[in-house]
Structure formats: structure tokens, C-alpha cells
Design a protein around this motif. Structure first.
Motif, mmCIF file in Angstrom:
data_model
loop_
_atom_site.group_PDB
_atom_site.id
_atom_site.type_symbol
_atom_site.label_atom_id
_atom_site.label_comp_id
_atom_site.label_asym_id
_atom_site.label_seq_id
_atom_site.Cartn_x
_atom_site.Cartn_y
_atom_site.Cartn_z
ATOM 1 N N MET A 1 8.524 10.352 -3.273
ATOM 2 C CA MET A 1 7.525 10.893 -2.348
ATOM 3 C C MET A 1 6.182 10.166 -2.545
ATOM 4 O O MET A 1 5.806 9.837 -3.661
ATOM 5 C CB MET A 1 7.374 12.394 -2.626
ATOM 6 C CG MET A 1 6.428 13.090 -1.699
ATOM 7 S SD MET A 1 4.837 13.419 -2.454
ATOM 8 C CE MET A 1 5.204 14.839 -3.458
ATOM 9 N N ILE A 2 5.505 9.913 -1.422
ATOM 10 C CA ILE A 2 4.212 9.225 -1.490
ATOM 11 C C ILE A 2 3.116 10.259 -1.294
ATOM 12 O O ILE A 2 3.154 11.049 -0.345
ATOM 13 C CB ILE A 2 4.067 8.191 -0.345
ATOM 14 C CG1 ILE A 2 5.291 7.295 -0.231
ATOM 15 C CG2 ILE A 2 2.784 7.375 -0.509
ATOM 16 C CD1 ILE A 2 5.511 6.379 -1.378
ATOM 17 N N ASN A 3 2.132 10.243 -2.173
ATOM 18 C CA ASN A 3 0.970 11.108 -2.002
ATOM 19 C C ASN A 3 -0.200 10.227 -1.547
ATOM 20 O O ASN A 3 -0.686 9.394 -2.312
ATOM 21 C CB ASN A 3 0.648 11.806 -3.323
ATOM 22 C CG ASN A 3 -0.403 12.896 -3.204
ATOM 23 O OD1 ASN A 3 -0.937 13.350 -4.199
ATOM 24 N ND2 ASN A 3 -0.682 13.359 -2.001
ATOM 25 N N VAL A 4 -0.588 10.409 -0.265
ATOM 26 C CA VAL A 4 -1.722 9.640 0.266
ATOM 27 C C VAL A 4 -2.989 10.459 0.031
ATOM 28 O O VAL A 4 -3.101 11.597 0.483
ATOM 29 C CB VAL A 4 -1.535 9.341 1.774
ATOM 30 C CG1 VAL A 4 -2.765 8.608 2.325
ATOM 31 C CG2 VAL A 4 -0.280 8.498 2.003
ATOM 32 N N LEU A 12 -5.166 8.680 7.149
ATOM 33 C CA LEU A 12 -4.339 9.516 8.034
ATOM 34 C C LEU A 12 -3.318 8.678 8.814
ATOM 35 O O LEU A 12 -2.113 8.965 8.727
ATOM 36 C CB LEU A 12 -5.217 10.354 8.977
ATOM 37 C CG LEU A 12 -4.423 11.256 9.925
ATOM 38 C CD1 LEU A 12 -3.641 12.325 9.155
ATOM 39 C CD2 LEU A 12 -5.325 11.908 10.971
ATOM 40 N N PRO A 13 -3.750 7.636 9.562
ATOM 41 C CA PRO A 13 -2.735 6.853 10.280
ATOM 42 C C PRO A 13 -1.687 6.235 9.358
ATOM 43 O O PRO A 13 -0.510 6.158 9.714
ATOM 44 C CB PRO A 13 -3.531 5.750 10.988
ATOM 45 C CG PRO A 13 -4.958 6.107 10.875
ATOM 46 C CD PRO A 13 -5.122 7.168 9.835
ATOM 47 N N THR A 14 -2.102 5.831 8.158
ATOM 48 C CA THR A 14 -1.138 5.229 7.221
ATOM 49 C C THR A 14 -0.096 6.263 6.801
ATOM 50 O O THR A 14 1.111 5.991 6.796
ATOM 51 C CB THR A 14 -1.880 4.683 5.975
ATOM 52 O OG1 THR A 14 -2.879 3.770 6.424
ATOM 53 C CG2 THR A 14 -0.956 3.991 5.009
ATOM 54 N N ALA A 15 -0.584 7.471 6.474
ATOM 55 C CA ALA A 15 0.339 8.544 6.068
ATOM 56 C C ALA A 15 1.291 8.890 7.208
ATOM 57 O O ALA A 15 2.510 9.031 6.998
ATOM 58 C CB ALA A 15 -0.473 9.780 5.657
ATOM 59 N N LEU A 16 0.753 8.988 8.415
ATOM 60 C CA LEU A 16 1.583 9.352 9.572
ATOM 61 C C LEU A 16 2.620 8.267 9.851
ATOM 62 O O LEU A 16 3.780 8.558 10.172
ATOM 63 C CB LEU A 16 0.711 9.538 10.823
ATOM 64 C CG LEU A 16 -0.370 10.620 10.766
ATOM 65 C CD1 LEU A 16 -1.164 10.658 12.069
ATOM 66 C CD2 LEU A 16 0.233 11.998 10.485
ATOM 67 N N VAL A 23 9.699 7.887 5.388
ATOM 68 C CA VAL A 23 9.233 8.032 4.002
ATOM 69 C C VAL A 23 8.747 9.473 3.819
ATOM 70 O O VAL A 23 8.085 10.021 4.700
ATOM 71 C CB VAL A 23 8.063 7.042 3.722
ATOM 72 C CG1 VAL A 23 7.552 7.182 2.302
ATOM 73 C CG2 VAL A 23 8.496 5.605 4.010
ATOM 74 N N GLU A 24 9.060 10.069 2.688
ATOM 75 C CA GLU A 24 8.562 11.426 2.432
ATOM 76 C C GLU A 24 7.084 11.325 2.036
ATOM 77 O O GLU A 24 6.744 10.619 1.069
ATOM 78 C CB GLU A 24 9.369 12.077 1.307
ATOM 79 C CG GLU A 24 9.058 13.560 1.179
ATOM 80 C CD GLU A 24 9.707 14.192 -0.060
ATOM 81 O OE1 GLU A 24 10.560 13.535 -0.701
ATOM 82 O OE2 GLU A 24 9.333 15.338 -0.378
ATOM 83 N N ALA A 60 8.968 14.719 11.234
ATOM 84 C CA ALA A 60 9.633 14.101 10.073
ATOM 85 C C ALA A 60 9.318 14.845 8.780
ATOM 86 O O ALA A 60 9.848 14.519 7.722
ATOM 87 C CB ALA A 60 9.205 12.641 9.953
ATOM 88 N N GLY A 61 8.396 15.838 8.849
ATOM 89 C CA GLY A 61 8.171 16.701 7.686
ATOM 90 C C GLY A 61 6.939 16.406 6.862
ATOM 91 O O GLY A 61 6.822 16.905 5.731
ATOM 92 N N ILE A 62 5.985 15.618 7.387
ATOM 93 C CA ILE A 62 4.769 15.353 6.603
ATOM 94 C C ILE A 62 4.046 16.668 6.322
ATOM 95 O O ILE A 62 4.081 17.596 7.140
ATOM 96 C CB ILE A 62 3.827 14.355 7.342
ATOM 97 C CG1 ILE A 62 2.723 13.873 6.399
ATOM 98 C CG2 ILE A 62 3.208 14.992 8.597
ATOM 99 C CD1 ILE A 62 1.911 12.706 6.949
#
Ligand SMILES: NC(=O)c1ccc[n+]([C@@H]2O[C@H](COP(=O)([O-])OP(=O)(O)OC[C@H]3O[C@@H](n4cnc5c(N)ncnc54)[C@H](O)[C@@H]3O)[C@@H](O)[C@H]2O)c1
Length: 406
Positions: A1-4, A12-16, A23-24, A60-62
Motif C-alpha cells: 500500500m502507498i501512503n501519499v 492529490l492527482p498523483t494519489a488518484l 495501486v492500493e 478503486a478504493g482510495i
């Protein structure tokens, strides 16, 4: 899992983007209001394609939270302003975010700094924070720098298509992080060392700043002797090896008006061209103010309250006002204790300055002189409404007769 960590214009755009490519992702920001807005299903700024990306990422579950997560990969995208006196990067946000990550992260985690930093910042400020917590870099924690190049107004497209740079201490970790970005990035991803990655990002924005300053300086020279800078640039650019940019009312935003100062701050006796370029760009709002006064005099106009600035943002078709030339111009005008100019921007809904309008027609009804500070599509589409007004066009987009230029 990635924590942004840091869910602003870049995080925000990178996480989305990562979430919508399988990617989780958990997004963390210490601004509880911002997190609540996202959790209520709303994006926090306007950007082409962002709402659709947001919907895909939600599906996707963000998740969004104010809590730092215990996980194996962190991407830190927090602000990096410059210190107004020393001109050096102010790494305090990055340091604070890394400290918070160190409190929760397990051994073996990779910490990716996406924030733009000057060369040597990670050595000087980030490594000591990690080591102070007893972690050994390269064994307990892996450090990576992955600067971002996207431009507001076209972020979603550029996230997908831009080439990227990954700087890492260890080649295999660099390759792993490259794979993570390659989950969505179709551009070429270069893996190098951390200091090279730091320097390339700052150099890219410095290149832009210096070239903009050249065009701005030409505008000043041409104004001095009444030559047409646009015609001159157009003809020069027909030369096969000349490509001059267009002049404008100044430079704003979080990148080009900030990052080159890092080099001036760190290399004051070496970065002379860069220093002068930044001063030239920072001087443009005052130059515009001077043009306003000259034109008013020429037209026999005495009431500056009948002058209106069109545009508050730092570039067209975005709602980002940071360091914008219009705000710089208003600040400068305030220093001279002059009554405030009228202002309108279709992208700014909240009241941020005095004498601000939220409707183009109401704004135009109250001014005789319009200064085009930002080339939003809206003004291009409504150019005929400026007929009969005095117009100072800082972007050479208005073709009405009698228009004034920089
Ligand atoms: N905006 C751009 O166009 C652009 C382009 C390329 C690179 N960059 C770089 O990207 C970085 C981020 O810029 P931005 O424009 O996204 O900034 P921003 O101000 O829009 O967002 C930063 C976010 O980080 C959050 N934050 C700050 N400290 C935090 C902490 N310790 N823990 C959790 N959240 C924290 C803030 O609340 C904010 O929401 C900067 O280094 C900038 O230079 C920006």
C-alpha cells in the motif's frame, strides 16, 4: 500500500492516478477540512479531468485520512517554499512530514520525496531526521527523490505522458519505484542518483524562468524605443535555432517563481544570470503598473478606480492564485497607498481582494480601462465586450483596434 502524504495540487492527482491504475493508496493530509471535503466526495481544486479521475479512484478504493499509515512505501508531496531573505529552500514541511512518517513506518520502508528541493537538501535535512530515529539509510529505510513536472491546467494528461526522473541511493530501489510510477506513466522514466534528480528538477524550472525573463526584458527594451516586441519575436523565431518565449505581466505559481531562487540562495556568487532573471520577472507587475499610469495620462484618465484587472490566477484556466502577478501588482499598488483597482476572475469564487467582482458584465460596467493579466478562455470568448474600453493586453490576445501592449 502507498501512503501519499500531502494532498495538494501534486499529491492529490498523483494519489488518484495510482489508485485508478490498480495501486492500493491511502492519502494523508494534516488539513482535516481538506480531508473531509475529499471524504464527502468533492475535489479541492479545479483541474481538467480531475473529477473523473477522482471518481475512478474512489471506485478503486482510495481512502483519505489525517493519519499516517504503517506501510512499506510513502510518497511525500508537501510544499517547499523559499526563504524570502536567504532565498534558500525552506525544507521545514518536508522535514516535518518525514518526522511523522518515521513515527509509524516499519523497517524496510521506502520514502519517496516528490516535493521539489534544491540539490543537497535531502543530504542536509532529510537524512539526519531519519538517522536521528535510529534508522540506517539503505538498510532500514530506503530514500528516493521523484520530482514532479506536471503543469496546472493539463495535469492529468501530463501525469500520464511526461517523462520522469527517479533519484535513488540504491539502483534496485530506484527500479522498484520506477515500476510503481510506470503503473500509470507512459513516458520514459530515468533512474539516477538523488542529487542529480534534485538538481535536474530545479534546473528545468530555472531554464523556463531565464527564458521568460529574456522575453520580458525584450518587452521592456522595445517599449523604451517604441518597437513591436511581438513582431520582432515572431520574425526572430523564424530563425532555425531561435525560439523566444512570449513576454507577460510576471511569473507566478509554485514552481517557476520559486525554485530558481534555491540556486541563487545556495550559489549566490555563481548564479548571476538566474538572479537577474528572477528580478526581471518579479519586476514585471510594477512594469505593468507603470504602463497603466502612462496610458491613463495619455488618455486623460484620472480615476484609477475605473481601471480593472482581468484575472487573478497565475496562469490561464486554473484556480491557483499563488504568487500571481495580479496579486503582486495589487500589493505593490497598496505600498504606494493608491486606491485599489477593480478585479475580476471567473475561476475565483471566494473574495480574496478588495473591489473584487464575480460577474464579467458587472465588472465591465464599472471600468473604463481593462488590463488583461490572464488569458483565460473566457476573455478570449468575450473579447467583443471590450470594444469601446481602453485595453492593456499583457498577453497579445486582443485584436481590437487601439489596444495597448506591454
Ligand atoms: N503545483 C505545481 O504546479 C507543482 C508542480 C511540480 C512540482 N511541485 C512541487 O510539489 C510540491 C507540492 O506542491 P503542491 O503545489 O502540491 O503544494 P500544496 O500546497 O498544493 O499541497 C501541499 C499539501 O501538503 C499538506 N501538508 C503539508 N505538510 C504536511 C504534513 N507534514 N503532513 C501532511 N500533510 C501536509 C498541506 O496541507 C497541503 O494540502 C512542492 O514541492 C512543489 O514545489 C508543484
Amino acid at each position: 500500500m502507498i501512503n501519499v502524504i500531502g494532498l495538494g495540487y501534486i499529491g492529490l492527482p498523483t494519489a488518484l492516478m495510482m489508485a485508478s491504475h490498480g495501486v492500493e493508496v491511502v492519502g494523508t493530509d494534516y488539513n482535516a477540512e481538506l480531508v473531509a471535503t475529499l471524504n464527502h466526495g468533492h475535489t479541492t481544486f479545479k483541474e481538467k479531468g480531475l473529477d473523473e479521475l477522482f471518481r475512478n479512484a474512489l471506485q478503486a478504493g482510495i481512502r483519505f485520512t489525517t493519519e499516517y499509515q504503517k506501510t512499506d512505501t510513502y510518497i511525500i508531496s508537501v510544499p517547499t517554499p523559499y526563504d524570502k531573505f536567504s532565498k534558500k529552500v525552506d525544507a521545514c514541511y518536508v522535514v516535518a512530514a518525514v518526522k511523522s512518517v518515521m513515527e509509524v513506518c516499519p523497517k524496510g520502508a521506502t520514502v519517496v520525496i516528490e516535493s521539489t528541493v534544491s540539490p543537497g537538501t535531502i543530504d542536509k535535512f532529510v537524512r539526519p531526521v531519519i538517522e536521528a530515529d535510529g534508522f540506517r539509510i539503505g538498510q532500514d529505510i530506503h530514500l528516493v527523490h521523484a520530482p514532479e513536472r506536471i503543469i496546472p491546467g493539463n495535469m492529468v494528461y501530463e501525469l500520464l505522458h511526461n517523462n520522469r526522473t527517479i533519484g535513488a541511493d540504491e539502483r534496485d530501489i530506484g527500479e522498484q519505484v520506477k515500476k510503481l510510477y510506470a503503473s500509470f506513466c507512459q513516458g520514459e522514466i530515468v533512474v539516477t542518483d538523488i542529487r542529480t534528480a534534485e538538481m535536474t528538477k530545479v534546473v528545468e524550472n530555472t531554464f523556463r524562468a531565464v527564458n521568460i525573463a529574456f522575453a520580458n526584458e525584450l518587452a521592456k527594451i522595445c517599449r523604451h524605443d517604441n518597437m513591436d516586441v511581438y513582431e520582432i519575436i515572431r520574425i526572430c523565431n523564424m530563425h532555425p535555432r531561435v525560439n523566444i518565449l512570449q513576454p507577460g505581466p510576471g511569473v507566478g505559481g509554485h514552481c517557476i517563481s520559486v525554485d530558481p531562487w534555491f540556486l541563487v540562495g545556495d550559489y549566490p556568487s555563481l548564479a548571476k544570470v538566474i538572479d537577474e532573471s528572477m528580478k526581471t520577472n518579479d519586476g514585471m507587475p510594477d512594469f505593468v503598473l507603470g504602463r497603466i499610469h502612462t496610458i491613463m495620462k495619455e488618455k486623460g484618465m484620472t480615476d484609477i478606480g475605473r481601471v480593472g484587472l482581468y484575472g487573478l490566477t497565475y496562469k490561464e484556466n486554473v484556480d491557483d492564485m499563488r504568487e500571481s502577478p495580479t496579486l503582486q501588482l495589487l500589493e505593490s499598488q497598496e505600498r504606494h497607498l493608491a486606491p485599489t483597482l477593480k478585479v475580476y476572475d471567473p475561476f475565483i469564487r471566494q473574495d480574496v481582494v478588495e473591489h473584487q467582482y464575480h460577474d464579467l458584465d458587472a465588472f465591465l460596467a464599472d471600468v473604463d480601462f481593462v488590463v488583461i493579466m490572464v488569458k483565460h478562455d473566457e476573455i478570449r470568448d468575450n473579447m467583443d465586450k471590450l470594444a469601446g474600453k481602453i485595453v492593456l493586453d499583457c498577453h497579445n490576445i486582443c485584436h481590437l483596434p487601439g489596444v495597448y501592449h506591454l
